[in-house]
Design an enzyme around this catalytic site. Structure first.
Site, PDB file in Angstrom:
ATOM      1  N   GLU A 103      39.123  81.915  31.297  1.00 30.31           N
ATOM      2  CA  GLU A 103      40.102  81.446  32.263  1.00 30.31           C
ATOM      3  C   GLU A 103      40.924  80.286  31.693  1.00 30.31           C
ATOM      4  O   GLU A 103      40.428  79.482  30.901  1.00 30.31           O
ATOM      5  CB  GLU A 103      39.403  81.014  33.555  1.00 30.31           C
ATOM      6  CG  GLU A 103      38.777  82.184  34.289  1.00 30.31           C
ATOM      7  CD  GLU A 103      38.111  81.780  35.589  1.00 30.31           C
ATOM      8  OE1 GLU A 103      38.067  82.618  36.513  1.00 30.31           O
ATOM      9  OE2 GLU A 103      37.609  80.639  35.696  1.00 30.31           O
TER      10      GLU A 103
ATOM     11  N   CYS B 149      45.199  73.794  31.102  1.00 34.49           N
ATOM     12  CA  CYS B 149      43.803  73.640  30.713  1.00 34.49           C
ATOM     13  C   CYS B 149      43.347  74.936  30.060  1.00 34.49           C
ATOM     14  O   CYS B 149      43.315  75.985  30.716  1.00 34.49           O
ATOM     15  CB  CYS B 149      42.969  73.317  31.953  1.00 34.49           C
ATOM     16  SG  CYS B 149      41.211  73.100  31.624  1.00 34.49           S
TER      17      CYS B 149
ATOM     18  N   CYS C  35      29.397  79.040  27.766  1.00 32.31           N
ATOM     19  CA  CYS C  35      29.087  77.722  27.215  1.00 32.31           C
ATOM     20  C   CYS C  35      27.591  77.625  26.952  1.00 32.31           C
ATOM     21  O   CYS C  35      26.791  78.290  27.630  1.00 32.31           O
ATOM     22  CB  CYS C  35      29.519  76.634  28.208  1.00 32.31           C
ATOM     23  SG  CYS C  35      29.492  74.958  27.544  1.00 32.31           S
TER      24      CYS C  35
ATOM     25  N   CYS D  59      25.408  71.738  31.231  1.00 32.06           N
ATOM     26  CA  CYS D  59      25.583  70.539  32.053  1.00 32.06           C
ATOM     27  C   CYS D  59      25.314  70.920  33.505  1.00 32.06           C
ATOM     28  O   CYS D  59      25.902  71.877  34.021  1.00 32.06           O
ATOM     29  CB  CYS D  59      26.997  69.978  31.888  1.00 32.06           C
ATOM     30  SG  CYS D  59      27.362  69.457  30.192  1.00 32.06           S
TER      31      CYS D  59
ATOM     32  N   CYS E  42      28.112  71.494  36.221  1.00 29.98           N
ATOM     33  CA  CYS E  42      29.253  72.319  35.833  1.00 29.98           C
ATOM     34  C   CYS E  42      28.951  73.796  36.025  1.00 29.98           C
ATOM     35  O   CYS E  42      27.959  74.314  35.499  1.00 29.98           O
ATOM     36  CB  CYS E  42      29.607  72.042  34.366  1.00 29.98           C
ATOM     37  SG  CYS E  42      31.017  72.987  33.762  1.00 29.98           S
TER      38      CYS E  42
ATOM     39  N   GLY F 284      33.792  76.244  27.729  1.00 30.89           N
ATOM     40  CA  GLY F 284      33.258  76.057  26.394  1.00 30.89           C
ATOM     41  C   GLY F 284      33.355  74.635  25.868  1.00 30.89           C
ATOM     42  O   GLY F 284      33.993  73.761  26.453  1.00 30.89           O
ATOM     43  N   GLU F 285      32.685  74.400  24.759  1.00 31.31           N
ATOM     44  CA  GLU F 285      32.688  73.120  24.049  1.00 31.31           C
ATOM     45  C   GLU F 285      33.602  73.259  22.831  1.00 31.31           C
ATOM     46  O   GLU F 285      33.254  73.938  21.855  1.00 31.31           O
ATOM     47  CB  GLU F 285      31.273  72.748  23.620  1.00 31.31           C
ATOM     48  CG  GLU F 285      31.148  71.619  22.611  1.00 31.31           C
ATOM     49  CD  GLU F 285      31.887  70.344  23.004  1.00 31.31           C
ATOM     50  OE1 GLU F 285      32.815  69.953  22.262  1.00 31.31           O
ATOM     51  OE2 GLU F 285      31.537  69.754  24.045  1.00 31.31           O
TER      52      GLU F 285
ATOM     53  N   SER G 291      33.290  63.615  27.941  1.00 29.40           N
ATOM     54  CA  SER G 291      32.602  63.885  29.203  1.00 29.40           C
ATOM     55  C   SER G 291      31.344  63.014  29.244  1.00 29.40           C
ATOM     56  O   SER G 291      30.289  63.400  28.744  1.00 29.40           O
ATOM     57  CB  SER G 291      32.230  65.374  29.300  1.00 29.40           C
ATOM     58  OG  SER G 291      33.384  66.174  29.402  1.00 29.40           O
ATOM     59  N   LEU G 292      31.469  61.844  29.859  1.00 29.23           N
ATOM     60  CA  LEU G 292      30.382  60.860  29.813  1.00 29.23           C
ATOM     61  C   LEU G 292      29.417  61.042  30.983  1.00 29.23           C
ATOM     62  O   LEU G 292      28.246  61.348  30.801  1.00 29.23           O
ATOM     63  CB  LEU G 292      30.958  59.455  29.794  1.00 29.23           C
ATOM     64  CG  LEU G 292      29.965  58.320  29.553  1.00 29.23           C
ATOM     65  CD1 LEU G 292      29.257  58.466  28.216  1.00 29.23           C
ATOM     66  CD2 LEU G 292      30.664  56.968  29.658  1.00 29.23           C
ATOM     67  N   HIS G 293      29.877  60.716  32.205  1.00 20.32           N
ATOM     68  CA  HIS G 293      29.197  61.042  33.460  1.00 20.32           C
ATOM     69  C   HIS G 293      27.918  60.260  33.765  1.00 20.32           C
ATOM     70  O   HIS G 293      27.352  60.424  34.848  1.00 20.32           O
ATOM     71  CB  HIS G 293      28.895  62.542  33.553  1.00 20.32           C
ATOM     72  CG  HIS G 293      30.060  63.412  33.228  1.00 20.32           C
ATOM     73  ND1 HIS G 293      31.273  63.291  33.883  1.00 20.32           N
ATOM     74  CD2 HIS G 293      30.227  64.399  32.304  1.00 20.32           C
ATOM     75  CE1 HIS G 293      32.127  64.175  33.384  1.00 20.32           C
ATOM     76  NE2 HIS G 293      31.524  64.848  32.413  1.00 20.32           N
TER      77      HIS G 293
ATOM     78  N   ASN H 100      33.537  68.796  42.211  1.00 18.99           N
ATOM     79  CA  ASN H 100      34.042  70.008  42.849  1.00 18.99           C
ATOM     80  C   ASN H 100      32.884  70.965  43.095  1.00 18.99           C
ATOM     81  O   ASN H 100      32.249  71.439  42.154  1.00 18.99           O
ATOM     82  CB  ASN H 100      35.096  70.668  41.952  1.00 18.99           C
ATOM     83  CG  ASN H 100      36.315  69.789  41.787  1.00 18.99           C
ATOM     84  OD1 ASN H 100      36.956  69.432  42.766  1.00 18.99           O
ATOM     85  ND2 ASN H 100      36.628  69.413  40.552  1.00 18.99           N
TER      86      ASN H 100
ATOM     87  N   CYS I 104      38.160  71.216  38.180  1.00 14.69           N
ATOM     88  CA  CYS I 104      37.304  70.808  37.071  1.00 14.69           C
ATOM     89  C   CYS I 104      35.854  71.190  37.337  1.00 14.69           C
ATOM     90  O   CYS I 104      35.296  70.876  38.385  1.00 14.69           O
ATOM     91  CB  CYS I 104      37.428  69.297  36.879  1.00 14.69           C
ATOM     92  SG  CYS I 104      36.472  68.654  35.509  1.00 14.69           S
TER      93      CYS I 104
END
Length: 389
Positions: free
Chosen positions: A111, A125, A132, A136, A139, A187-188, A241-243, A318, A361
């Protein structure tokens, strides 16, 4: 919301010609020399012409390349293609966000999301993998198993599809709708650095799509050993992407932290090529209710980033089916942002876009995962879903 849903039967291409999408100008010239026997000088000239037609004008047929002699156009048609990815599904959100489900091969779908009104004009994006491996926990994409890396052709194809859809050809328009590219889809990206780097070379070329490298951002969850190479090879802007502000929590939210912890990640950020006050690193921080949204964590975030030219994107979580998390309350997000702002960091709260079409996201996950990708490929190739003996 509007949806265009096309025939979902996987397509099988029998075309043996070489696609020119995803090749560099040098690679196209080399092909023209080896396949058509052109001299080096003519090959470079023809490659430049073809490049302009594909990436500046948006041509999809060699017959449209009117500054190339008819006999040469016929040879190009015999040897090469300039295809578009198959659009399986196109959804348009109430807020104007557009989500595309694209099929690149049987069982290989990803996508891309166009978000108007981001950056100078709008941002696309793009995905770098199908599925992936990072898992995470907040996600949705992370719940889809990795199928494979996308090629440079398949990454660039996402940009071409978007530009077709928003009718933005030629590329040299002064008032663009698409001005930014963000590698924040499925994906990364740093597990597919070769494909990503070549795609960026093509997207940023000044005689084609011509999106500045400073308007291309690559987001990573923390593949520390590839970060310096990313900067050296692409000069792209970096997002992290810390979080979380401690290893115990980040080990849960972003499991790659078990391999490269916060200290190692931030050291790599400090050494990222080109980082300065005018080229700040973006730190992404998803706001999870009761998990990572306290005042103490906001203060720790400020302490961790001291000395790194940075801005902090606070992302309201989200929701997606089956998730164990909730989005932080709005007043809690604003209180968190206030602490970060007072410390001198820009900390915009990212307005959720495209939630109603699953384009926000962390929500991307293709329908192809309802069945194993190998089953889809087998069905497409052999009709009964079974591999031959």
């Amino acid at each position: 919301m509007s949806t265009t849903l096309l025939d979902r039967a996987p397509a099988v291409s029998t075309d043996q010609r070489t696609s020119l999408i995803g090749l560099t100008r040098k690679e196209i010239a080399e092909r023209l020399q080896s396949d058509l026997g052109l001299a080096e000088k003519e090959a470079r000239m023809r490659a430049r012409q073809i490049w302009g037609w594909i990436y500046n004008i948006g041509a999809t047929e060699f017959s449209a390349m009117t500054n190339i002699a008819k006999a040469m156009r016929e040879k190009l048609e015999d040897w090469y293609t300039i295809p578009r990815a198959e659009i399986v599904e196109r959804k348009v959100s109430r807020d104007g966000t557009r989500k595309y489900l694209l099929r690149f091969a049987p069982g290989v779908e990803a996508e891309a999301v166009f978000i108007p009104g981001v950056g100078r004009s709008g941002a696309l994006c793009v995905s770098s993998q199908v599925g992936c491996t990072l898992n995470c926990t907040f996600c949705h994409t992370g719940t889809q198993a990795l199928v494979r890396n996308l090629t440079a052709e398949e990454i660039v194809a996402q940009v071409l599809v978007c530009k077709d859809d928003i009718e933005e050809w030629p590329s040299g328009k002064d008032e663009r709708q698409l001005s930014n590219i963000v590698f924040m889809g499925m994906g990364e990206p740093l597990y597919n650095l070769d494909g990503v780097a070549q795609a960026i070379d093509i997207i940023s070329d000044g005689e084609g799509i011509s999106i500045s490298r400073r308007r291309i951002t690559v987001s990573t969850s923390g593949v520390v050993n590839q970060m310096h190479d990313l900067g050296e090879r692409t000069e792209a802007m970096l997002a992290i992407s810390l979080h979380a502000t401690n290893d115990e929590l980040r080990d849960v939210l972003v499991p790659i932290n078990k391999k490269w912890n916060i200290e190692a990640l931030l050291d790599a950020c400090r050494n990222y090529p080109g980082t300065s006050n005018s080229r700040r690193i973006t730190f992404e921080y998803v706001m999870l209710k009761g998990v990572n949204d306290s005042d103490a964590e906001a203060k720790e975030l400020v302490r961790l980033l001291k000395g790194i030219p940075a801005k902090i994107n606070l992302i309201p979580f989200n929701p997606w089916p089956g998730s164990e998390y909730e989005c932080s309350d709005w007043d809690r997000i604003e209180a968190f942002a206030e602490i970060v702002n007072r410390a001198g960091y820009a900390s915009p709260i990212r307005t959720p876009r495209g939630r109603d079409v699953g384009a926000a996201c962390g929500q991307l996950k293709t329908e192809s995962v309802k069945r194993r990708a190998s089953e889809l490929r087998a069905e497409a190739l052999y009709g009964d879903g079974q591999l031959p003996e």
